[in-house]
Write a protein that holds these residues in place. Structure first.
Motif, PDB file in Angstrom:
ATOM      1  N   UNK A 127      19.195-126.744  20.038  1.00 22.07           N
ATOM      2  CA  UNK A 127      19.840-126.796  21.347  1.00 22.07           C
ATOM      3  C   UNK A 127      21.085-125.908  21.369  1.00 22.07           C
ATOM      4  N   UNK A 128      21.274-125.217  22.490  1.00 23.09           N
ATOM      5  CA  UNK A 128      22.485-124.435  22.699  1.00 23.09           C
ATOM      6  C   UNK A 128      22.840-124.539  24.178  1.00 23.09           C
ATOM      7  N   UNK A 129      23.876-125.332  24.459  1.00 23.88           N
ATOM      8  CA  UNK A 129      24.209-125.606  25.851  1.00 23.88           C
ATOM      9  C   UNK A 129      23.045-126.330  26.520  1.00 23.88           C
ATOM     10  N   UNK A 130      22.602-125.804  27.667  1.00 21.90           N
ATOM     11  CA  UNK A 130      21.464-126.412  28.360  1.00 21.90           C
ATOM     12  C   UNK A 130      20.134-125.804  27.936  1.00 21.90           C
ATOM     13  N   UNK A 131      20.186-124.796  27.068  1.00 23.62           N
ATOM     14  CA  UNK A 131      18.959-124.140  26.640  1.00 23.62           C
ATOM     15  C   UNK A 131      18.696-124.326  25.163  1.00 23.62           C
ATOM     16  N   UNK A 132      17.841-123.480  24.631  1.00 19.92           N
ATOM     17  CA  UNK A 132      17.516-123.530  23.200  1.00 19.92           C
ATOM     18  C   UNK A 132      17.637-122.124  22.633  1.00 19.92           C
ATOM     19  N   UNK A 133      17.825-122.055  21.324  1.00 15.95           N
ATOM     20  CA  UNK A 133      17.877-120.778  20.620  1.00 15.95           C
ATOM     21  C   UNK A 133      17.100-120.923  19.315  1.00 15.95           C
ATOM     22  N   UNK A 134      16.405-119.873  18.870  1.00 14.29           N
ATOM     23  CA  UNK A 134      15.638-120.006  17.630  1.00 14.29           C
ATOM     24  C   UNK A 134      16.532-120.207  16.418  1.00 14.29           C
ATOM     25  N   UNK A 135      16.085-121.034  15.502  1.00 20.06           N
ATOM     26  CA  UNK A 135      16.772-121.198  14.228  1.00 20.06           C
ATOM     27  C   UNK A 135      16.507-119.957  13.368  1.00 20.06           C
ATOM     28  N   UNK A 136      17.131-119.919  12.204  1.00 20.35           N
ATOM     29  CA  UNK A 136      16.870-118.813  11.277  1.00 20.35           C
ATOM     30  C   UNK A 136      15.390-118.782  10.913  1.00 20.35           C
ATOM     31  N   UNK A 137      14.809-119.973  10.675  1.00 18.90           N
ATOM     32  CA  UNK A 137      13.377-120.033  10.359  1.00 18.90           C
ATOM     33  C   UNK A 137      12.543-119.542  11.538  1.00 18.90           C
ATOM     34  N   UNK A 138      12.963-119.882  12.742  1.00 17.29           N
ATOM     35  CA  UNK A 138      12.243-119.440  13.932  1.00 17.29           C
ATOM     36  C   UNK A 138      12.291-117.930  14.094  1.00 17.29           C
ATOM     37  N   UNK A 139      13.464-117.357  13.874  1.00  9.48           N
ATOM     38  CA  UNK A 139      13.583-115.895  13.978  1.00  9.48           C
ATOM     39  C   UNK A 139      12.732-115.201  12.917  1.00  9.48           C
ATOM     40  N   UNK A 140      12.727-115.784  11.723  1.00  6.71           N
ATOM     41  CA  UNK A 140      11.929-115.198  10.638  1.00  6.71           C
ATOM     42  C   UNK A 140      10.438-115.266  10.954  1.00  6.71           C
ATOM     43  N   UNK A 141       9.998-116.404  11.482  1.00  7.65           N
ATOM     44  CA  UNK A 141       8.579-116.549  11.831  1.00  7.65           C
ATOM     45  C   UNK A 141       8.205-115.563  12.937  1.00  7.65           C
ATOM     46  N   UNK A 142       9.070-115.395  13.925  1.00  7.94           N
ATOM     47  CA  UNK A 142       8.784-114.459  15.012  1.00  7.94           C
ATOM     48  C   UNK A 142       8.656-113.035  14.488  1.00  7.94           C
ATOM     49  N   UNK A 143       9.563-112.651  13.574  1.00  7.09           N
ATOM     50  CA  UNK A 143       9.536-111.289  13.038  1.00  7.09           C
ATOM     51  C   UNK A 143       8.302-111.063  12.171  1.00  7.09           C
ATOM     52  N   UNK A 144       7.999-112.028  11.303  1.00  8.52           N
ATOM     53  CA  UNK A 144       6.904-111.836  10.356  1.00  8.52           C
ATOM     54  C   UNK A 144       5.528-112.036  10.988  1.00  8.52           C
ATOM     55  N   UNK A 145       5.491-112.650  12.135  1.00  6.46           N
ATOM     56  CA  UNK A 145       4.193-112.881  12.775  1.00  6.46           C
ATOM     57  C   UNK A 145       3.766-111.710  13.654  1.00  6.46           C
ATOM     58  N   UNK A 146       4.645-110.726  13.837  1.00  5.56           N
ATOM     59  CA  UNK A 146       4.332-109.621  14.752  1.00  5.56           C
ATOM     60  C   UNK A 146       3.067-108.888  14.334  1.00  5.56           C
ATOM     61  N   UNK A 147       2.974-108.532  13.052  1.00  6.40           N
ATOM     62  CA  UNK A 147       1.799-107.772  12.624  1.00  6.40           C
ATOM     63  C   UNK A 147       0.535-108.623  12.658  1.00  6.40           C
ATOM     64  N   UNK A 148       0.673-109.905  12.286  1.00  2.00           N
ATOM     65  CA  UNK A 148      -0.495-110.789  12.337  1.00  2.00           C
ATOM     66  C   UNK A 148      -1.019-110.909  13.761  1.00  2.00           C
TER      67      UNK A 148
END
Length: 303
Positions: A51-72
């Motif tokens: 949670x960040x304010x009224x929204x959400x932001x990716x955690x470090x694990x979330x950012x890593x998964x997003x980056x590494x899943x691009x090629x897959x």
């Protein structure tokens, strides 16, 4: 196994910055997006957002998964396209790997010709210099290592020898010469046009060592388009493959290099899949024809 659709929804949330924006982009309800995110978190066992304010932001694990899943996800998209081709009766798909200078010099005309001859064919072009090697193109245009080329499961077909040239400002003292000895570039300020440690960079540095010196790179441009502009601005000189120096601005001149001449060998690696691949064979024929008749490559004469 992770669900590709959930990964796609997850990446949409990371990319757009909110659940609602991702839902709007995907044509889903925000509730459906949230359900997919929850299911993916359970599948992975990871906390993907915070949670960040009224929204959400990716955690470090979330950012890593997003980056590494691009090629897959890209690979999954290619497989999805294959299924669509089969369902709609298109004749097939050809994946071609290439490096930058071969891509700009050869591929546009060849792909245009191939599309005219095989109108049902979809051609995927992949710049393999910046793509993970777990990708397996049907044809991969590569620079051979000094000890020879080859790759298991592929047919190795030599295409061309591509000598390196010196690219200098037109106002440079050497610009009026047709050629220059490599050792004569010893005291120049050099602009790199390739990544340090790459095949091309090693070829140049090895040739300089044979000529008795180590080049002094003061600008790491790491690709030939930018390197040429640095030369045009008078920052220094650059030594690059002739294929990369085909089209130069008027304030830049290229010279043949002698004693020794660095050369890179270019080949095609054709994937042996156990079944005929007419599109791959036709493109290979075009590449061989192009390099049997260098004048057709569109290269300008050496100044």
């Amino acid at each position: 196994m992770l669900d590709p659709h959930r990964l796609r929804v997850f990446r949409a949330v990371v990319g757009s910055g909110s659940v609602q924006a991702a839902a709007d982009n995907l044509g889903l309800t925000s509730s459906a997006v949230s359900q997919h995110l929850g299911a993916l978190a359970r599948e992975t066992g990871l906390v993907l957002f915070q949670r960040q304010g009224r929204g959400i932001t990716p955690t470090q694990a979330g950012r890593e998964l997003a980056a590494r899943s691009e090629e897959a996800m890209s690979q999954w998209g290619r497989l999805d396209s294959v299924v669509t081709d089969l369902r709609e009766g298109r004749s097939g798909r050809l994946t071609v790997g290439y490096f930058a200078s071969a891509g700009s010099a050869w591929m546009p005309d060849l792909v245009k010709r191939l599309a005219l001859e095989l109108p049902g064919l979809t051609v995927d072009l992949v710049l393999t210099e910046v793509t993970s090697r777990n990708l397996t193109p049907d044809i991969d245009i590569v620079i051979d290592p000094p000890d020879g080329g080859g790759r298991p499961g592929h047919r190795h077909v030599p295409l061309a020898s591509d000598p390196f040239v010196a690219v200098v400002p037109s106002a440079h003292a050497l610009a009026s010469a047709r050629s220059v000895g490599l050792a004569d570039l010893r005291g120049e300020t050099w602009v790199s046009n390739d990544v340090i440690g790459s095949q091309g960079h090693r070829i140049v540095v090895s040739a300089c060592a044979a000529a008795g010196f180590t080049p002094r790179f003061t600008v790491q441009a790491q690709e030939h388009h930018s390197a040429i502009q640095f030369v045009a601005a008078g920052v220094g000189i650059s030594v690059m493959p002739r294929l990369a120096a085909r089209a130069l601005p008027s304030d830049v001149t290229r010279l043949r290099i002698t004693d020794p001449t660095p050369v890179r060998e270019i080949s095609a690696l054709v994937r042996e899949s156990g079944r005929p691949n007419p599109a791959a064979e036709r493109l290979l024929e075009m590449l061989l024809e192009l390099n049997r008749h260098p004048a057709r490559r569109g290269r300008t004469a050496t100044r």
